[in-house]
Motif scaffolding. Sequence first.
Motif, mmCIF file in Angstrom:
data_model
loop_
_atom_site.group_PDB
_atom_site.id
_atom_site.type_symbol
_atom_site.label_atom_id
_atom_site.label_comp_id
_atom_site.label_asym_id
_atom_site.label_seq_id
_atom_site.Cartn_x
_atom_site.Cartn_y
_atom_site.Cartn_z
ATOM 1 N N ARG A 444 -55.921 -42.310 35.232
ATOM 2 C CA ARG A 444 -54.605 -42.773 35.232
ATOM 3 C C ARG A 444 -53.764 -42.756 33.745
ATOM 4 N N ALA A 445 -52.700 -42.326 33.725
ATOM 5 C CA ALA A 445 -51.999 -42.501 32.355
ATOM 6 C C ALA A 445 -50.711 -43.140 32.493
ATOM 7 N N GLY A 446 -50.407 -43.963 31.487
ATOM 8 C CA GLY A 446 -49.240 -44.678 31.278
ATOM 9 C C GLY A 446 -48.511 -44.194 30.240
ATOM 10 N N GLN A 502 -55.838 -49.951 32.978
ATOM 11 C CA GLN A 502 -54.458 -49.974 32.894
ATOM 12 C C GLN A 502 -54.197 -51.447 33.548
ATOM 13 N N PRO A 503 -53.240 -52.012 32.781
ATOM 14 C CA PRO A 503 -52.650 -53.021 33.436
ATOM 15 C C PRO A 503 -51.896 -52.780 34.749
ATOM 16 N N MET A 504 -52.054 -53.366 35.717
ATOM 17 C CA MET A 504 -51.460 -53.057 37.071
ATOM 18 C C MET A 504 -50.339 -53.867 37.698
ATOM 19 N N THR A 505 -49.702 -53.718 38.551
ATOM 20 C CA THR A 505 -48.502 -54.691 39.175
ATOM 21 C C THR A 505 -49.303 -54.915 40.422
ATOM 22 N N LYS A 512 -45.547 -51.058 33.290
ATOM 23 C CA LYS A 512 -45.213 -50.278 32.116
ATOM 24 C C LYS A 512 -44.564 -51.214 30.954
ATOM 25 N N GLY A 513 -44.057 -52.579 31.480
ATOM 26 C CA GLY A 513 -43.567 -53.433 30.507
ATOM 27 C C GLY A 513 -44.523 -54.144 29.708
ATOM 28 N N VAL A 514 -45.895 -53.969 30.306
ATOM 29 C CA VAL A 514 -46.844 -54.543 29.319
ATOM 30 C C VAL A 514 -47.269 -53.600 28.543
#
Length: 540
Positions: A444-446, A502-505, A512-514
Amino acid sequence: MYTIASYFMAHAEARPAAAFLCIPPDPGRDYCPDGAEHSYGETGRAVEEIARAYRAAGFGHGHRVAALLENRPEFFRHWFALNALGASIVPINPDFRAGELAYLLENAEPALVLTLPAWRDRLLGMLAQAGRGDVALATTEEVGAGRLAPPPTPPLPGLPGATTEAAILYTSGTTGRPKGCSLSNRYFLSTGIWYSGYGGRQRFAFGQERLYSTVPMYHMAGLALTTMGIMTAGGCLIQPERFRPGRLWRDAVATRATVLHYLGVVLATLLKQDPAPEEREHAIRLGLGGGGGDPALRRAFEARFGITLSEGWGMTETGRCIFNAHEPYHPDLYSFGRAVGGIEAAILDEDSVPLAAGQPGELGVRFRGDDPRFGFFTEYLNDPEATAAAWRGGWFHTGDVAVMLEDGSLCFVDRKKNIVRRSGENIAAAEVEAVLDRHPSVERAGVVAFPDPVREEEVLAFVQLKPGHAPGPDLAAALVAWCLERLAYYKAPGWIRFVEEQPMTGSNKIAKGVLSERARTLGPEQLVDTRGLKQRVARP
């Protein structure tokens, strides 16, 4: 008829000898190497001739034509000719790849793809690659010679008017694919009159201004602001092939420019150029644009080049922009002026309720009066839900966070939308993420914005790999190459950060804020620099 073409033809009949379009000289260019100047009358005659060719082939009211004509004189002639018949134009970005072109064709459903002879073979290849060999393609030469296949459907009955669609422009959304903004004749003409009649230090002298544009015709600033603004002021548009910092001041002197239209990257780039005599020999008195909001940068530009800047804010959806053209200017703030005339602005909370002065919130705009949408975009094409959401609470929600001062001046704070603003282009992070996620090595990519001293922002991709794939410069280069096959070059990552996870909600989405917070703490040495791989495909 209340149309772009009828307005232009009124100028052409009243002032036929006045200059409308100026092409700066460029010995390395394959058209007009010595430069050229076209009058309103000459252009009007060409428009009438081209319109006859389209009409004879059956084109008319309600048809759409997707056009890749770069910034050349052919663009203006064919657009006005089609507009005279009630047909709409859908500009094509020359940097589009086959997948992006396929989406535009599917969404806008044009009756024809129009291009220059040099682009014919490449576009045919892109259409074949996109599986759209069924779409008719014609060159400007074929139109002029009468070799044009009829459209698949007849024109709509009746004459075009103020609310008739004149163009569709695509703007990056927050959920992936760009949205097609349907723009009417009223949108374009009200935008042009607004731009040239803004007043204050942005005062235009009718028939005397020569505006040098650094923006392309597939961009709202080129299609609506500069072209319509200078036309409604009876002036001359100076249109280079593209922004070239090494040529701009020579062009300005050679073409007798009086006004410069810029995007943020233009100011920063010109300040980095070595001094040249022409930078103080030009006649430009006024610079109009957006994205150059850094007060220190503006002051440095004005001092070095002797040009007064009127910093503005606007969007494809709004047409009419807000400019910092009337006192108080607040030169030490990121101010873009106050809403004046028929435009009303407010800072909104999450319930679309206006906030008090000094409180940050989302910038909302609308037309003052009974119809808040008057002169704005008509709709997001084929997306009524997105159109309704953008207009919730009676305001158009811009996605920008701003603050209103006690005197009504507006100051930019940040973008609420998940957008990267690079060199004047809005890039939807979700669109880049979707392409990266399809790469076989990516889990996964952000994507978030990373500050850039010249381009304002660059695309930063946080990439989590699938097991068995090793991070490093080679894989980063492969990911960029993957993106360049599917996206316009400027959308590809300029920086890559490989992460273990990735940091996840709580809803299993990337936080995305992180990522944005992490981006603010990272230095270039902690990232893989892929900016040098982002190269335009050479023009044919």
